[in-house]
Motif scaffolding. Structure first.
Motif, short mmCIF file in Angstrom:
data_model
loop_
_atom_site.label_atom_id
_atom_site.label_comp_id
_atom_site.label_asym_id
_atom_site.label_seq_id
_atom_site.Cartn_x
_atom_site.Cartn_y
_atom_site.Cartn_z
N PHE A 29 -11.11 13.88 -9.50
CA PHE A 29 -10.69 15.03 -10.27
C PHE A 29 -9.31 14.81 -10.85
CE2 PHE A 29 -10.74 19.23 -11.77
CZ PHE A 29 -9.56 19.86 -11.43
N SER A 30 -8.38 14.35 -10.02
CA SER A 30 -7.04 14.01 -10.51
C SER A 30 -6.39 13.02 -9.55
CB SER A 30 -6.17 15.25 -10.66
OG SER A 30 -5.91 15.84 -9.41
N ILE A 31 -5.43 12.29 -10.06
CA ILE A 31 -4.74 11.26 -9.28
C ILE A 31 -3.26 11.59 -9.21
CG2 ILE A 31 -4.17 8.82 -9.13
CD1 ILE A 31 -6.76 8.27 -10.70
N ILE A 32 -2.70 11.56 -8.00
CA ILE A 32 -1.29 11.87 -7.83
C ILE A 32 -0.41 10.78 -8.43
CG2 ILE A 32 0.57 12.34 -6.18
CD1 ILE A 32 -1.56 14.50 -6.29
N SER A 33 -0.64 9.54 -8.07
CA SER A 33 0.22 8.46 -8.54
C SER A 33 -0.63 7.26 -8.95
CB SER A 33 1.20 8.04 -7.44
OG SER A 33 2.00 6.96 -7.87
N MET A 34 -0.29 6.69 -10.09
CA MET A 34 -0.91 5.44 -10.56
C MET A 34 0.22 4.48 -10.89
SD MET A 34 -4.03 6.77 -12.99
CE MET A 34 -5.04 5.30 -12.74
N GLY A 35 0.01 3.23 -10.56
CA GLY A 35 1.09 2.29 -10.81
C GLY A 35 0.63 0.86 -10.95
N TRP A 36 1.59 0.02 -11.21
CA TRP A 36 1.36 -1.42 -11.34
C TRP A 36 2.33 -2.16 -10.42
CZ3 TRP A 36 -2.62 -3.41 -14.07
CH2 TRP A 36 -3.24 -2.58 -15.00
N TYR A 37 1.79 -3.12 -9.70
CA TYR A 37 2.57 -4.02 -8.88
C TYR A 37 2.30 -5.44 -9.38
CZ TYR A 37 3.35 -0.28 -5.47
OH TYR A 37 3.74 0.88 -4.85
N ARG A 38 3.14 -6.36 -8.95
CA ARG A 38 2.89 -7.76 -9.30
C ARG A 38 3.29 -8.66 -8.15
NH1 ARG A 38 7.52 -8.60 -14.03
NH2 ARG A 38 9.36 -8.48 -12.65
N GLN A 39 2.65 -9.82 -8.13
CA GLN A 39 2.96 -10.81 -7.10
C GLN A 39 2.97 -12.18 -7.74
OE1 GLN A 39 0.41 -10.71 -3.62
NE2 GLN A 39 1.99 -11.70 -2.39
N ALA A 40 4.13 -12.81 -7.69
CA ALA A 40 4.29 -14.17 -8.19
C ALA A 40 4.06 -15.14 -7.03
CB ALA A 40 5.69 -14.35 -8.77
N PRO A 41 3.71 -16.39 -7.33
CA PRO A 41 3.47 -17.36 -6.26
C PRO A 41 4.67 -17.48 -5.32
CG PRO A 41 2.72 -18.23 -8.35
CD PRO A 41 3.44 -16.95 -8.65
N GLY A 42 4.42 -17.39 -4.04
CA GLY A 42 5.47 -17.54 -3.05
C GLY A 42 6.36 -16.33 -2.87
N LYS A 43 6.03 -15.25 -3.56
CA LYS A 43 6.86 -14.04 -3.47
C LYS A 43 6.03 -12.87 -2.97
CE LYS A 43 10.23 -15.24 -7.02
NZ LYS A 43 10.95 -14.75 -8.23
N GLU A 44 6.73 -11.84 -2.50
CA GLU A 44 6.05 -10.64 -2.04
C GLU A 44 5.63 -9.78 -3.24
OE1 GLU A 44 8.32 -10.05 2.28
OE2 GLU A 44 8.47 -8.52 0.72
#
Length: 122
Positions: free
Chosen positions: A29-44
């Protein structure tokens, strides 16, 4: 259960642009939070940008002024417009949904997309 389908990654030259999309499905019905994350090789994995249902946004410092997050709540879709891309933006980008409502009520759960590769290279 929420399913997330991402699209829009690829190879781009430094200074170029890409637009990522992520559509959420699953009787939402609805979403509180939407986002984007990223992960590079060897990183968190790190937060890139997020947008809540009241349209407030948050960006990691390294992308401010270059990336823009937006949402289409009618389609339960989140976008990430990435401009002036740099080689250090190279990573797998993951869509995230955090807390949502269905007709059955509030769900305090978190879901991840499968990830889409963004490579910035000449």
């Amino acid at each position: 259960q929420v399913q997330l389908v991402e699209s829009g990654g690829g190879l781009v030259q430094p200074g170029g642009s890409l637009r990522l999309s992520c559509a959420a499905s699953g009787s939402i019905f609805s979403i509180i939070s939407m986002g984007w994350y990223r992960q590079a090789p060897g990183k968190e994995r790190e937060l890139v940008a997020e947008m809540t249902s009241d349209n407030s946004t948050k960006y990691t410092d390294s992308v401010k002024g270059r990336f823009t997050i937006s949402r289409d709540n009618a389609k339960n879709t989140v976008y990430l417009q990435m401009n002036s891309l740099k080689p250090e933006d190279t990573a797998v980008y993951y869509c995230n949904v955090d807390r949502y409502y269905t007709l059955r009520g509030y769900h305090p759960y978190n879901f991840w997309g499968q990830g889409t590769q963004v490579t910035v290279s000449s």
